[in-house]
Design a protein around this motif. Structure first.
Motif, mmCIF file in Angstrom:
data_model
loop_
_atom_site.group_PDB
_atom_site.id
_atom_site.type_symbol
_atom_site.label_atom_id
_atom_site.label_comp_id
_atom_site.label_asym_id
_atom_site.label_seq_id
_atom_site.Cartn_x
_atom_site.Cartn_y
_atom_site.Cartn_z
ATOM 1 N N ALA A 97 26.332 23.495 74.226
ATOM 2 C CA ALA A 97 25.367 22.573 74.828
ATOM 3 C C ALA A 97 25.583 22.435 76.334
ATOM 4 C CB ALA A 97 25.466 21.205 74.156
ATOM 5 N N SER A 98 26.800 22.689 76.796
ATOM 6 C CA SER A 98 27.103 22.624 78.228
ATOM 7 C C SER A 98 26.765 23.926 78.946
ATOM 8 C CB SER A 98 28.586 22.303 78.433
ATOM 9 O OG SER A 98 28.901 21.055 77.864
ATOM 10 N N GLY A 99 26.309 24.940 78.222
ATOM 11 C CA GLY A 99 25.863 26.181 78.842
ATOM 12 C C GLY A 99 26.911 27.278 78.921
ATOM 13 N N HIS A 100 27.923 27.232 78.075
ATOM 14 C CA HIS A 100 28.973 28.240 78.100
ATOM 15 C C HIS A 100 28.793 29.230 76.956
ATOM 16 C CE1 HIS A 100 30.990 26.102 81.291
ATOM 17 N NE2 HIS A 100 30.838 24.990 80.592
ATOM 18 N N ARG A 101 29.515 30.348 77.026
ATOM 19 C CA ARG A 101 29.439 31.383 75.999
ATOM 20 C C ARG A 101 30.422 31.075 74.882
ATOM 21 N NH1 ARG A 101 30.216 36.242 80.093
ATOM 22 N NH2 ARG A 101 28.555 35.719 81.525
ATOM 23 N N VAL A 102 29.915 31.067 73.670
ATOM 24 C CA VAL A 102 30.736 30.740 72.504
ATOM 25 C C VAL A 102 30.669 31.887 71.509
ATOM 26 C CG1 VAL A 102 30.408 28.257 72.796
ATOM 27 C CG2 VAL A 102 28.844 29.543 71.348
ATOM 28 N N PRO A 103 31.652 31.978 70.598
ATOM 29 C CA PRO A 103 31.609 33.059 69.605
ATOM 30 C C PRO A 103 30.455 32.844 68.640
ATOM 31 C CG PRO A 103 33.402 31.547 69.124
ATOM 32 C CD PRO A 103 32.835 31.138 70.455
ATOM 33 N N ALA A 104 29.848 33.935 68.217
ATOM 34 C CA ALA A 104 28.768 33.887 67.232
ATOM 35 C C ALA A 104 29.248 34.594 65.978
ATOM 36 C CB ALA A 104 27.523 34.556 67.781
ATOM 37 N N TYR A 105 29.238 33.883 64.881
ATOM 38 C CA TYR A 105 29.696 34.445 63.622
ATOM 39 C C TYR A 105 28.481 34.921 62.842
ATOM 40 C CZ TYR A 105 33.804 31.852 64.978
ATOM 41 O OH TYR A 105 34.865 31.363 65.668
ATOM 42 N N SER A 106 28.535 36.146 62.380
ATOM 43 C CA SER A 106 27.451 36.677 61.571
ATOM 44 C C SER A 106 28.004 37.757 60.651
ATOM 45 C CB SER A 106 26.351 37.256 62.455
ATOM 46 O OG SER A 106 26.839 38.369 63.169
ATOM 47 N N GLN A 107 27.171 38.158 59.718
ATOM 48 C CA GLN A 107 27.570 39.203 58.783
ATOM 49 C C GLN A 107 27.442 40.545 59.476
ATOM 50 O OE1 GLN A 107 25.165 39.260 55.303
ATOM 51 N NE2 GLN A 107 26.334 40.866 54.315
ATOM 52 N N MET A 108 28.444 41.383 59.278
ATOM 53 C CA MET A 108 28.388 42.724 59.841
ATOM 54 C C MET A 108 27.427 43.565 59.017
ATOM 55 S SD MET A 108 30.356 42.689 62.443
ATOM 56 C CE MET A 108 30.661 44.378 62.815
ATOM 57 N N LEU A 109 26.512 44.224 59.696
ATOM 58 C CA LEU A 109 25.547 45.069 59.019
ATOM 59 C C LEU A 109 25.852 46.527 59.304
ATOM 60 C CD1 LEU A 109 22.304 43.088 59.875
ATOM 61 C CD2 LEU A 109 23.621 43.014 57.773
ATOM 62 N N ALA A 110 25.593 47.364 58.333
ATOM 63 C CA ALA A 110 25.792 48.795 58.531
ATOM 64 C C ALA A 110 24.687 49.323 59.437
ATOM 65 C CB ALA A 110 25.762 49.520 57.195
ATOM 66 N N ALA A 111 25.029 50.255 60.286
ATOM 67 C CA ALA A 111 24.039 50.843 61.184
ATOM 68 C C ALA A 111 23.059 51.681 60.365
ATOM 69 C CB ALA A 111 24.728 51.708 62.228
ATOM 70 N N PRO A 112 21.793 51.671 60.755
ATOM 71 C CA PRO A 112 20.840 52.498 60.020
ATOM 72 C C PRO A 112 21.196 53.971 60.204
ATOM 73 C CG PRO A 112 19.831 51.619 61.997
ATOM 74 C CD PRO A 112 21.181 50.977 61.865
ATOM 75 N N PRO A 113 20.835 54.810 59.251
ATOM 76 C CA PRO A 113 21.172 56.228 59.402
ATOM 77 C C PRO A 113 20.495 56.806 60.633
ATOM 78 C CG PRO A 113 19.701 55.895 57.536
ATOM 79 C CD PRO A 113 20.107 54.540 58.034
ATOM 80 N N ALA A 114 21.218 57.667 61.310
ATOM 81 C CA ALA A 114 20.698 58.263 62.545
ATOM 82 C C ALA A 114 19.553 59.218 62.205
ATOM 83 C CB ALA A 114 21.801 59.001 63.274
ATOM 84 N N THR A 115 18.520 59.183 63.012
ATOM 85 C CA THR A 115 17.407 60.111 62.818
ATOM 86 C C THR A 115 17.653 61.342 63.667
ATOM 87 O OG1 THR A 115 16.163 59.041 64.571
ATOM 88 C CG2 THR A 115 15.773 58.252 62.342
ATOM 89 N N PRO A 116 17.338 62.496 63.162
ATOM 90 C CA PRO A 116 17.568 63.711 63.949
ATOM 91 C C PRO A 116 16.591 63.795 65.111
ATOM 92 C CG PRO A 116 16.486 64.240 61.880
ATOM 93 C CD PRO A 116 16.820 62.782 61.841
#
Length: 138
Positions: free
Chosen positions: A101-120
């Motif tokens: 609320a004071s405008g500082h950077r805080v850690p964000a907790y979230s679920q790790m998602l797998a990267a989508p498969p790379a397209t050729p």
């Protein structure tokens, strides 16, 4: 209620409260906001530490000057049944909310998602071996 039961209840509340450890500080890292100086960060951090301590039943600087507030907050802290881990978690949550609320950077907790498969690439052509000629027997 008998007159002897009130001191007994008060002493029981103090014994239970003695088992709870108060957090000594945040266990999360917060970084200064993009447009904040170090002095602003340090001031906000001090205020947020006091805010978080007040949220978990500790004594902040405003309550320390008022003896009635100190005794009421100590009674509130002594009747708390939270473990030290829960108190630290609540302290961290209040601290992070205040710093955000004071405008500082805080850690964000979230679920790790797998990267989508790379397209050729568009010019990719897979190699297929040529077909075996007709009538060829190895």
């Amino acid at each position: 209620m008998k007159p002897r039961s009130i001191p007994l209840l008060m002493s029981a509340a103090l014994v239970v409260g003695a088992c709870t450890a108060m957090p000594s500080g945040p266990s999360v890292m917060v970084l200064p906001g993009s447009n904040k100086t170090l002095d602003q960060f340090l001031g906000d951090e001090h205020n947020c530490r006091q805010f978080a301590l007040g949220k978990v039943g500790g004594v902040n600087s405003h309550q320390a000057s008022d003896t009635a507030a100190v005794s009421s907050s100590a009674a509130g802290a002594s009747t708390s049944s939270d473990s030290g881990y829960d108190a630290q978690r609540q302290y961290d949550a209040a601290y992070v909310q205040c710093m955000y609320a004071s405008g500082h950077r805080v850690p964000a907790y979230s679920q790790m998602l797998a990267a989508p498969p790379a397209t050729p690439p568009a010019n990719y052509k897979p190699y297929f071996p040529p077909p075996v000629p007709q009538g060829y027997a190895p």
